[in-house]
Enzyme design. Structure first.
Site, short mmCIF file in Angstrom:
data_model
loop_
_atom_site.label_atom_id
_atom_site.label_comp_id
_atom_site.label_asym_id
_atom_site.label_seq_id
_atom_site.Cartn_x
_atom_site.Cartn_y
_atom_site.Cartn_z
N MET A 194 0.82 -1.27 -0.11
CA MET A 194 -0.01 0.05 -0.11
C MET A 194 0.91 1.12 0.01
SD MET A 194 -1.36 -0.05 3.86
CE MET A 194 -1.11 1.52 4.06
N CYS A 195 0.37 2.22 -0.84
CA CYS A 195 1.12 3.42 -0.87
C CYS A 195 2.42 3.75 -1.49
CB CYS A 195 1.42 4.03 0.60
SG CYS A 195 0.07 4.11 1.81
#
Length: 337
Positions: free
Chosen positions: A1-2
């Site tokens: 994520m990210c």
């Protein structure tokens, strides 16, 4: 994520972008936090400080700063790293809770170099906190960047601190650890390997694509063009909506994105679920001591009918203040019937 990306030569400015990928809504809001606010480490209160610099931050559940920029152009970004292991707390060394980790740097430091010196000299610890609502214990690493173009990444692996500090460290995603990400990058043909530029949403593939595209951005002719260029890179690493997988929080959809101009101190927020892009000019808000902590409610305030779009520097509203999650609050919630 990210994904986080730094563009240090954006037409005379330093521009950074980041995406937030997560498997559930983070109840994100924007906060204006002035100078002069007293805070503590959220663990034992052994470390206390007064904010030297004001900042604008993006929060999760109004109890942790996950992204932000201070008034002198230091910015920070919290991303997931599954390999994170913080070790046992040594009471003889400074410690910060995950909730206030980023905020400490925004409050106290003007440059990445200052922050790195303090962390290394004191072997600063980070203490994980259980989310009282979900029971999740975040596994996170932190990136800092500043208006000089400097960059640092802080990871806690096997209980020890690893600091990656170099202006060339423009990109950060998630697993594997940062040193391994750099090794994998050398397998791609653009950096001397034999693999083509990858296209999946895996963290290592996003790392390669973000690195490739930020190195090839054309010189912008304006601030608007610089911000748009960075959004084009961050959107290229975005993850589509998908069914949540509780066992893989690192495999999540992009829920919002931020681009910040660290030189001209503009902070731009884009939600994946609303068409309105909003921004804050830090030079246009009062961050003086005593001005009060203020918030923009992004959950209720970005609907098209509300007409909230563009420069929202004047839309912050006074609140009782940001209450960071503390170890005491976690333990109280755990013991509640």
């Amino acid at each position: 994520m990210c994904t986080r990306v730094v563009w240090p030569d954006a037409g005379g400015a330093v521009v950074v972008g980041r995406s937030m990928d997560y498997h559930r809504d983070l109840a994100t809001n924007l906060w204006a936090l002035p100078r002069g606010v007293d805070r503590s480490d959220g663990i034992t209160d052994a470390l206390r400080w007064r904010a030297r610099y004001g900042s604008v931050v993006t929060t999760a559940f109004d109890m942790i700063s996950v992204d932000g920029m201070n008034e002198v152009g230091l910015a920070g970004h919290v991303l997931w790293l599954a390999e994170s292991e913080y070790g046992e707390v040594d009471r003889n060394r400074p410690a910060l809770s995950q909730a206030v980790w980023l905020q400490y740097f925004l409050d106290v430091f003007a440059t990445v170099a200052e922050a790195v010196d303090w962390v290394v000299e004191n072997q600063v610890q980070v203490v994980p906190l259980t989310d009282p609502a979900s029971g999740e214990v975040p596994a996170i690493h932190l990136a800092l960047d500043d208006a000089t173009g400097d960059s640092a990444i802080f990871e806690y692996i096997d209980g020890g601190l690893r600091v990656h500090h170099d202006r060339s460290y423009r990109v950060m995603t998630n697993s594997p650890t940062y040193d391994r990400q750099l090794e994998l990058l050398r397998e791609i043909d653009a950096w001397g390997g034999d693999r083509p530029l990858p296209g999946t949403t895996a963290a290592s593939d996003r790392f390669a694509r973000a690195t490739y595209y930020v190195e090839r951005l054309p010189a912008p002719r304006s601030q608007v063009e610089a911000i748009a260029s960075m959004f084009s890179v961050i959107r290229n690493t975005a993850q589509p909506f998908r069914m949540p997988d509780p066992g893989r929080p690192d495999v999540s959809q992009t829920i919002w994105q931020v681009v910040a101009d660290l030189t001209r101190r503009r902070y731009v927020f884009e939600s994946s679920t609303r068409p309105n892009i909003v921004w804050v000019d830090l030079d246009g808000i009062d961050l003086s001591d005593g001005s009060g902590e203020r918030m923009i409610d992004l959950g209720g305030g970005l609907a098209v009918v509300d007409g909230l779009a563009g420069n929202v520097s004047g839309e912050f509203r006074q609140t009782d203040g940001l209450r960071f999650l503390t170890l005491a609050a976690v333990e109280s919630a755990r013991s509640a019937p």
